[in-house]
Motif scaffolding. Sequence first.
Motif, PDB file in Angstrom:
ATOM      1  N   THR A 107       0.838  -1.211   0.000  1.00 59.10           N
ATOM      2  CA  THR A 107       0.000   0.000   0.000  1.00 59.10           C
ATOM      3  C   THR A 107       0.865   1.251   0.000  1.00 59.10           C
ATOM      4  O   THR A 107       0.621   2.195  -0.757  1.00 59.10           O
ATOM      5  CB  THR A 107      -0.885   0.027   1.263  1.00 59.10           C
ATOM      6  N   LEU A 108       1.881   1.239   0.858  1.00 52.43           N
ATOM      7  CA  LEU A 108       2.718   2.427   0.996  1.00 52.43           C
ATOM      8  C   LEU A 108       3.515   2.715  -0.279  1.00 52.43           C
ATOM      9  O   LEU A 108       3.780   3.874  -0.593  1.00 52.43           O
ATOM     10  CB  LEU A 108       3.655   2.276   2.195  1.00 52.43           C
ATOM     11  N   LEU A 109       3.906   1.670  -1.005  1.00 53.22           N
ATOM     12  CA  LEU A 109       4.631   1.917  -2.259  1.00 53.22           C
ATOM     13  C   LEU A 109       3.766   2.759  -3.194  1.00 53.22           C
ATOM     14  O   LEU A 109       4.246   3.705  -3.827  1.00 53.22           O
ATOM     15  CB  LEU A 109       5.032   0.599  -2.930  1.00 53.22           C
ATOM     16  N   ASP A 110       2.502   2.435  -3.267  1.00 56.57           N
ATOM     17  CA  ASP A 110       1.582   3.247  -4.072  1.00 56.57           C
ATOM     18  C   ASP A 110       1.471   4.652  -3.505  1.00 56.57           C
ATOM     19  O   ASP A 110       1.407   5.632  -4.248  1.00 56.57           O
ATOM     20  CB  ASP A 110       0.189   2.603  -4.122  1.00 56.57           C
ATOM     21  N   GLU A 111       1.433   4.741  -2.184  1.00 59.00           N
ATOM     22  CA  GLU A 111       1.300   6.064  -1.565  1.00 59.00           C
ATOM     23  C   GLU A 111       2.536   6.922  -1.782  1.00 59.00           C
ATOM     24  O   GLU A 111       2.433   8.127  -2.007  1.00 59.00           O
ATOM     25  CB  GLU A 111       0.997   5.923  -0.068  1.00 59.00           C
ATOM     26  N   VAL A 112       3.705   6.301  -1.700  1.00 60.20           N
ATOM     27  CA  VAL A 112       4.936   7.065  -1.942  1.00 60.20           C
ATOM     28  C   VAL A 112       4.959   7.534  -3.397  1.00 60.20           C
ATOM     29  O   VAL A 112       5.303   8.682  -3.698  1.00 60.20           O
ATOM     30  CB  VAL A 112       6.194   6.226  -1.618  1.00 60.20           C
ATOM     31  N   GLN A 113       4.592   6.621  -4.298  1.00 62.68           N
ATOM     32  CA  GLN A 113       4.544   7.001  -5.721  1.00 62.68           C
ATOM     33  C   GLN A 113       3.639   8.222  -5.892  1.00 62.68           C
ATOM     34  O   GLN A 113       4.021   9.212  -6.522  1.00 62.68           O
ATOM     35  CB  GLN A 113       4.011   5.816  -6.552  1.00 62.68           C
ATOM     36  N   ALA A 114       2.458   8.145  -5.327  1.00 70.56           N
ATOM     37  CA  ALA A 114       1.504   9.255  -5.431  1.00 70.56           C
ATOM     38  C   ALA A 114       2.011  10.486  -4.689  1.00 70.56           C
ATOM     39  O   ALA A 114       1.831  11.627  -5.149  1.00 70.56           O
ATOM     40  CB  ALA A 114       0.145   8.824  -4.878  1.00 70.56           C
ATOM     41  N   GLY A 115       2.660  10.244  -3.547  1.00 66.44           N
ATOM     42  CA  GLY A 115       3.148  11.357  -2.734  1.00 66.44           C
ATOM     43  C   GLY A 115       4.210  12.178  -3.456  1.00 66.44           C
ATOM     44  O   GLY A 115       4.200  13.406  -3.417  1.00 66.44           O
ATOM     45  N   LEU A 116       5.129  11.473  -4.140  1.00 68.05           N
ATOM     46  CA  LEU A 116       6.175  12.187  -4.863  1.00 68.05           C
ATOM     47  C   LEU A 116       5.580  13.026  -5.990  1.00 68.05           C
ATOM     48  O   LEU A 116       5.981  14.171  -6.220  1.00 68.05           O
ATOM     49  CB  LEU A 116       7.204  11.192  -5.434  1.00 68.05           C
ATOM     50  N   LEU A 117       4.600  12.444  -6.677  1.00 65.21           N
ATOM     51  CA  LEU A 117       3.952  13.193  -7.759  1.00 65.21           C
ATOM     52  C   LEU A 117       3.234  14.419  -7.208  1.00 65.21           C
ATOM     53  O   LEU A 117       3.290  15.511  -7.779  1.00 65.21           O
ATOM     54  CB  LEU A 117       2.971  12.289  -8.514  1.00 65.21           C
ATOM     55  N   GLN A 118       2.587  14.213  -6.081  1.00 62.15           N
ATOM     56  CA  GLN A 118       1.830  15.302  -5.467  1.00 62.15           C
ATOM     57  C   GLN A 118       2.767  16.423  -5.008  1.00 62.15           C
ATOM     58  O   GLN A 118       2.509  17.599  -5.270  1.00 62.15           O
ATOM     59  CB  GLN A 118       1.082  14.733  -4.271  1.00 62.15           C
ATOM     60  N   GLN A 119       3.854  16.055  -4.361  1.00 65.46           N
ATOM     61  CA  GLN A 119       4.820  17.064  -3.913  1.00 65.46           C
ATOM     62  C   GLN A 119       5.398  17.832  -5.102  1.00 65.46           C
ATOM     63  O   GLN A 119       5.518  19.059  -5.063  1.00 65.46           O
ATOM     64  CB  GLN A 119       5.962  16.412  -3.130  1.00 65.46           C
ATOM     65  N   ALA A 120       5.748  17.092  -6.160  1.00 66.07           N
ATOM     66  CA  ALA A 120       6.341  17.746  -7.332  1.00 66.07           C
ATOM     67  C   ALA A 120       5.319  18.656  -8.020  1.00 66.07           C
ATOM     68  O   ALA A 120       5.662  19.724  -8.539  1.00 66.07           O
ATOM     69  CB  ALA A 120       6.873  16.690  -8.306  1.00 66.07           C
ATOM     70  N   THR A 121       4.060  18.221  -8.019  1.00 67.35           N
ATOM     71  CA  THR A 121       3.015  19.030  -8.655  1.00 67.35           C
ATOM     72  C   THR A 121       2.763  20.308  -7.864  1.00 67.35           C
ATOM     73  O   THR A 121       2.649  21.403  -8.437  1.00 67.35           O
ATOM     74  CB  THR A 121       1.706  18.215  -8.769  1.00 67.35           C
ATOM     75  N   ALA A 122       2.693  20.176  -6.531  1.00 67.14           N
ATOM     76  CA  ALA A 122       2.490  21.359  -5.689  1.00 67.14           C
ATOM     77  C   ALA A 122       3.648  22.341  -5.869  1.00 67.14           C
ATOM     78  O   ALA A 122       3.449  23.555  -6.000  1.00 67.14           O
ATOM     79  CB  ALA A 122       2.359  20.943  -4.229  1.00 67.14           C
ATOM     80  N   PHE A 123       4.864  21.803  -5.889  1.00 70.85           N
ATOM     81  CA  PHE A 123       6.045  22.652  -6.080  1.00 70.85           C
ATOM     82  C   PHE A 123       5.979  23.362  -7.431  1.00 70.85           C
ATOM     83  O   PHE A 123       6.181  24.572  -7.532  1.00 70.85           O
ATOM     84  CB  PHE A 123       7.315  21.801  -5.992  1.00 70.85           C
ATOM     85  N   ARG A 124       5.672  22.598  -8.468  1.00 72.66           N
ATOM     86  CA  ARG A 124       5.568  23.178  -9.808  1.00 72.66           C
ATOM     87  C   ARG A 124       4.526  24.294  -9.826  1.00 72.66           C
ATOM     88  O   ARG A 124       4.793  25.409 -10.282  1.00 72.66           O
ATOM     89  CB  ARG A 124       5.166  22.090 -10.819  1.00 72.66           C
ATOM     90  N   ASP A 125       3.345  23.983  -9.333  1.00 72.86           N
ATOM     91  CA  ASP A 125       2.256  24.956  -9.434  1.00 72.86           C
ATOM     92  C   ASP A 125       2.556  26.243  -8.676  1.00 72.86           C
ATOM     93  O   ASP A 125       2.097  27.318  -9.067  1.00 72.86           O
ATOM     94  CB  ASP A 125       0.940  24.334  -8.955  1.00 72.86           C
ATOM     95  N   SER A 126       3.354  26.120  -7.598  1.00 73.35           N
ATOM     96  CA  SER A 126       3.671  27.325  -6.832  1.00 73.35           C
ATOM     97  C   SER A 126       4.743  28.174  -7.521  1.00 73.35           C
ATOM     98  O   SER A 126       5.046  29.273  -7.063  1.00 73.35           O
ATOM     99  CB  SER A 126       4.129  26.940  -5.423  1.00 73.35           C
ATOM    100  N   HIS A 127       5.313  27.645  -8.594  1.00 70.39           N
ATOM    101  CA  HIS A 127       6.357  28.400  -9.311  1.00 70.39           C
ATOM    102  C   HIS A 127       5.935  28.797 -10.726  1.00 70.39           C
ATOM    103  O   HIS A 127       6.760  29.251 -11.515  1.00 70.39           O
ATOM    104  CB  HIS A 127       7.663  27.589  -9.377  1.00 70.39           C
ATOM    105  N   LEU A 128       4.665  28.573 -11.060  1.00 71.78           N
ATOM    106  CA  LEU A 128       4.146  29.001 -12.366  1.00 71.78           C
ATOM    107  C   LEU A 128       3.428  30.333 -12.178  1.00 71.78           C
ATOM    108  O   LEU A 128       2.621  30.477 -11.258  1.00 71.78           O
ATOM    109  CB  LEU A 128       3.140  27.975 -12.909  1.00 71.78           C
TER     110      LEU A 128
END
Lengths: 486, 486
Positions: free
Chosen positions: B390-411
């Motif tokens: 379960t956590l492997l899926d969550e980490v996968q999703a978590g990394l995408l989410q963190q990267a997306t939040a970071f990206r969106d805050s710099h656009l």
Amino acid sequence: MSDYAVTPRSEDFSAWYNEIVVKSDLVDSPERTPVRGCMIIKPYGYEIWEGIRNGLDQRFKATGHQNAYFPLFIPMSFLQKEADHVEGFAPELAVVTHGGGKELEEPYVVRPTSETIIGDAMSRWIQSYRDLPLLLNQWANVVRWEKRTRPFLRTSEFLWQEGHTAHATFDDAQAETMQMLDIYADFAINEAAIPVIKGQKSDQERFAGAHASYTIEAMMGDGKALQAGTSHNLGQNFAKAFDITYTDVNNEPQHCWTTSWGVSTRMIGAIIMAHGDDKGLRLPPRLAPIQAVVVPIWKNESEAAVVLPVAQELAAKLREAGVRLHIDTREGLSPGFKYNDWEMRGVPMRVEVGPKDVQNGTAAIARRDIPGREGKQFVEQSLVVARVLTLLDEVQAGLLQQATAFRDSHLHEVVGDYDRFTEIVRGGEWALTWFSGEAEAEAKIKEDCQAVSRCFPLEQPYAGQSGPCIVTGKPATRMAYFAKAY
Amino acid sequence: MSDYAVTPRSEDFSAWYNEIVVKSDLVDSPERTPVRGCMIIKPYGYEIWEGIRNGLDQRFKATGHQNAYFPLFIPMSFLQKEADHVEGFAPELAVVTHGGGKELEEPYVVRPTSETIIGDAMSRWIQSYRDLPLLLNQWANVVRWEKRTRPFLRTSEFLWQEGHTAHATFDDAQAETMQMLDIYADFAINEAAIPVIKGQKSDQERFAGAHASYTIEAMMGDGKALQAGTSHNLGQNFAKAFDITYTDVNNEPQHCWTTSWGVSTRMIGAIIMAHGDDKGLRLPPRLAPIQAVVVPIWKNESEAAVVLPVAQELAAKLREAGVRLHIDTREGLSPGFKYNDWEMRGVPMRVEVGPKDVQNGTAAIARRDIPGREGKQFVEQSLVVARVLTLLDEVQAGLLQQATAFRDSHLHEVVGDYDRFTEIVRGGEWALTWFSGEAEAEAKIKEDCQAVSRCFPLEQPYAGQSGPCIVTGKPATRMAYFAKAY
């Protein structure tokens, strides 16, 4: 003469080979390939290579090896560090003299093999006995400038894997060398259906820079030998040239013992020449990109309407069962043309479905390894999947059996009778004979037979005994195979 | 300072990158690599590449593409057939002038990309509309002589795949170009956890010889952009240069429309810079060579005797469940050292088992994507496998989410205000603004901001509308992203 007519194998083996590698769509015609001696491997040929790669890669990983990637270019000075090595490869080198619009200070060689650049890296990566063994493999292209080239057999660029390992002791390196030879033999026999003979190369024939070279030797359909893979115990030659050292348990510095081993796209040439016949390729099912082809047969649209759904359902079921399957629904081509086409490409099995079959609830299955009626059988449609799965194993075994029977009928043991020996080897057969291994003796055979030793087989028929060297008459402790070779 | 101390990312992103690619064991130290600007990819780095390769290859095959292999060398004259193409690549070429001890009549170029040699083959392979589309892909090494190099980001030799396809119409070529762009974006988002932006390159930034170039642009942890994959509609430029023609249904000769598309080892650089932190790599579970590491904790032999069997059993169960697992039983290293080690290598999850855990029947699981206590949980041993999955899926999703939040805050969207625009771009953020696409306008931005356009995103926020070009003030129909880039 149809597109699928080829020079019969028995008439001119070499012409046969050159024709079928192109007609079976493995490579682009060498005459049209714009780079001297290089291959264009077409998708059908590349899929065979993917099968070889996967089969070997799996075996390498299961025995603890890891893939890595080293530069294509090697400084000329690296090659010169191992005297035998540079002597062996110098005549075949491609040299880059210019980069980015400028002449380079030191020319780079396009890697002919990577012992030197990997040896240099090993010298940095290995510190202590705890870092050993270091078990590396690389999938790469290499370049050896060849004068006369033939697709897969001898090309200026080819694809291969090269394993490179470092060990704490000679024995460890020797065990690795033999393990990889065993893996190559296992792959050749069980996947490529080629009954290779494992053996050791003579001093004259060993790899440039090796302490000892081992080989799997395969017999081609014309009786010639082909070296299908090699595994080298490099001793400390490269470890000394590149200063690959470790500190042992007593904190003493020691040189490592290294090995290297490789199989290339040449293996595809071996498969073609070990199994092919006058109709084209015969691919072993385990490596065949297409394991079975379904050919629906119809004369008009109303027949097509009946036949195609049944053929498609059979195809779907075969795919579901894991068979690599193609269905040939091309229009405007006769069934006979299609049969020739898939026979040329060496597809191990053909499933035919015509209007009569639909009526009877049957299909015809034809094996590529047994020609004509003998290889054909009619099966209830519900049994096709099970039968195809069984037959794929049988074809795999059948090809190995045929190749083994052929090989064994061309091996001859000769003791002492040099005339008979030269007659056999000149006649294109293999002679197993007592051999001292001396350079002069091998040179004489080369002159008399245009052949050198293939290997001292690991399985010696008279192990522990000795006999008269076929050239010198002096007692020799091992027998060697001699044969003309690719 | 321990071996695992690195320059903090926030302090010096560039130094941080250079340190962690070596400390996490992805590549050999560039200073020690003996071939200028080339990489030695170590096993851990190569395994990430194998994951990328498998993920893409599967997608290519599922959409009907076939792998093939073309020569490493390209005649210089081939490159010269397409004027823009040769102009673009001439400064970066490595040239082979000697082969087999002789100077070559025509020098060969080491392929920087293969449009020309594959175009030449296509001209021979394609006869009629029935041969179209021709959907090829090649996995290969390419060479572009670079002045300043950094592992994965810019190297003189790199590994990549290059797709090359031929079609009957412009629309077919365009559909293929977009399909491959979608495949790249799907792979980047769902496997590499990088929220790339799909878009079209400006005329100035398009591929040398292309009609139109599309890109997936990724935001790195320092705000800079990285082009992580490109897909080109080549129009008829190469078809005309290499005479790639077919006869259409009316038996009229027509030029084909071709495409090319590529993703390289640069993707590894993107993964490092999109997800890495001060402790090292953070690898997305789908591409991580090791998805979870089990670390048994003991202080003395009697503790080891209790802990090791439990840890080994957990490891076996995790492996059995399909987790790519490593168990760290190294002696003489503290648990803290091991934690740092596996955090540096970006392993997504760590399972700790100590004597107390054995007593309690528990284990501790620590996520790499959430630091400290917050990312740690204690779980009953019988539940570890399910929780890790379960956590492997969550980490996968978590990394995408963190990267997306970071990206969106710099656009940042900017309309009309050139000063604000230059301030944003110079400050290392991304500006989305109306842009005419003219060469002079882009040149001015380049001078003012040391940045060019990244792309006209396919998803335009005001589709169908227009606005004032940020440079010329003239009405522009599309907005473009601008940012500093790798």
